[in-house]
Design a protein around this motif. Sequence first.
Motif, PDB file in Angstrom:
ATOM      1  N   ILE A   8       0.851  -1.206   0.000  1.00  0.00           N
ATOM      2  CA  ILE A   8       0.000   0.000   0.000  1.00  0.00           C
ATOM      3  C   ILE A   8       0.882   1.250   0.000  1.00  0.00           C
ATOM      4  CG2 ILE A   8      -1.696   1.331   1.333  1.00  0.00           C
ATOM      5  CD1 ILE A   8      -2.778  -1.379   2.342  1.00  0.00           C
ATOM      6  N   HIS A   9       1.944   1.220   0.816  1.00  0.00           N
ATOM      7  CA  HIS A   9       2.856   2.361   0.899  1.00  0.00           C
ATOM      8  C   HIS A   9       3.527   2.632  -0.454  1.00  0.00           C
ATOM      9  CE1 HIS A   9       5.200   5.273   3.059  1.00  0.00           C
ATOM     10  NE2 HIS A   9       6.327   4.791   2.503  1.00  0.00           N
ATOM     11  N   THR A  12       1.008   4.156  -2.845  1.00  0.00           N
ATOM     12  CA  THR A  12       0.773   5.581  -2.552  1.00  0.00           C
ATOM     13  C   THR A  12       1.897   6.445  -3.121  1.00  0.00           C
ATOM     14  OG1 THR A  12      -0.228   4.885  -0.498  1.00  0.00           O
ATOM     15  CG2 THR A  12       0.280   7.227  -0.705  1.00  0.00           C
ATOM     16  N   ILE A  15       1.569   6.635  -6.950  1.00  0.00           N
ATOM     17  CA  ILE A  15       0.491   7.549  -7.385  1.00  0.00           C
ATOM     18  C   ILE A  15       0.943   9.002  -7.197  1.00  0.00           C
ATOM     19  CG2 ILE A  15      -1.844   8.366  -6.830  1.00  0.00           C
ATOM     20  CD1 ILE A  15      -2.448   5.382  -6.087  1.00  0.00           C
ATOM     21  N   THR A  16       1.583   9.268  -6.056  1.00  0.00           N
ATOM     22  CA  THR A  16       2.033  10.624  -5.754  1.00  0.00           C
ATOM     23  C   THR A  16       3.038  11.116  -6.793  1.00  0.00           C
ATOM     24  OG1 THR A  16       1.760  10.140  -3.424  1.00  0.00           O
ATOM     25  CG2 THR A  16       3.059  12.088  -3.976  1.00  0.00           C
TER      26      THR A  16
END
Lengths: 218, 305
Positions: A8-9, A12, A15-16
């Motif tokens: 998940i990290h 993220t 995506i960022t």
Amino acid sequence: MTKIYNKIHQATIAITFTILLLFSSTSVTAQDINPESYRFKFSNLNSASDISSDIPFSNPFPSTPINPNHYLKTGFSYIKTAISFIFTISDLSINFNTLTPNTPSIQTNKLTVSNNIIGGYSITLLANQPLTMKNSSISIPDITPGIWKNNSTYGFGYSLTNNNYFNPFPYTSPQTIISSNNLNFAETTQVTYKVNINNSQSIGDYENIINFIATPIY
Amino acid sequence: MKISSILLPRQFIKRQVFLFLSICLFLTSASPALAQTLSLSVWPPIIDVVLQPGKSISQTYQLKNLGNNTIITPSIIPFQPADEFGHIQLLPQQAPPQYFSLPGSFPLKTGQTQNVVLKITIPETAQPADHYLALLFQADTKSLIKNSGSTITGSITSNILLTISQPNTINHTASIKQFSTPKFLDSFTSIPFTFRLQNTSDNHFKTIGQINIFNPFKQKIATIPFREDNLLAHSIRQLTTQSSFLDWNPLFPLGKYTATATITPQNSTDSVSQTISFFVFPYKLLLALILFFLFIKLSKHIKLF
């Protein structure tokens, strides 16, 4: 569980960075000349018309023949297409930041005249004052015209060439710095601004206003 | 299972969402540090007006902002010819005649086009005369100077050639100051002409005319039309063609040629003309051939010794 967190990290972060990339790639083209600006659509740009007292001249189609005693013609008679005169200055803020004695500060910007198929143009220059300290009359002296390479030469001036030849700015009447009769679509001239102060120059922020005026030929 | 192990995923997801939203907020709120630019487009670049006292006229100018948001201030400034090529010299110290009405300052946003109406009103008492003026659009864009620096401002102009006259009183006259070309020219180069015309009248006019070229048999073989430039009152202008050059590019001319330049001032039947003659032959080729044969001859001569 730790593996799921890591995934998940990572997602993220991915995506960022993707969003970051998208944002950073769109801001570069914002200030250029819009190509659409050259598409002026007028039905008849080089027109002439008879006039009567106080009649607005808005109809580009002359309804009556030209009367040699009173008429208004727009544009150049030898150009039959829509030609507007365009002047662009690439950067309006010449920041010298904090001036340091014996360390010249050099900045540049570009002047562009477009649609020069009208046959020519000139650019004149006028500054309101020398580089002068804010809320004071203390100023940085003008440079003497000539080659300026030495760091022990002090003053403020501009150059239009690549050979370090600098001129002082005019303050009283506009001075023509560029005259062209070339039929290029666009001509660009780089202006170099240079300032250098000595140890006796008062510490502070110095500023002035420099005005460039672009005029087509007649 | 511990309570902390159940809560951890929620906290973790909250933290990730907070991180994501924070970055998005930063990206959308931060303004890009781009240079302030000025870019103005004006049409028409020139107007040519003839008006009688007591008459008025309006012209709409199209001003487009292709740079950053700015504030435009229109004004009128007299000008005079700066040289013989149509460039102007602004005369801001001279007051323009009070015949013009313009709007005051107005904002012009990026990409916006503004119609600016110039009204010219000639009073009944105005004396016949020519007035040459520049409609100047001064742009005042916000500066981003920190510490020391120069704020750059820019202006764009459109020229106004105004003649005030009573009916049928305009009499355009001209004088040829120079019509020349080198007396001897090479057959393989273009023939350059210089033509300088002086307006000897009180009103400007367009330079309508041409150069006719005649071969050694007196036959007209070429016509070079002048560009219809404006020639201001009592000024001199060096005329060109549409391509900005006043050249003739024939295919191997040979012999004595004559060229006659003729100008008929606008609205006039009186022409002024001047004829010149020049010789064209391939002297560069002849010189090269002579040198070549000399070299051959010298080579043979040297071999004998």
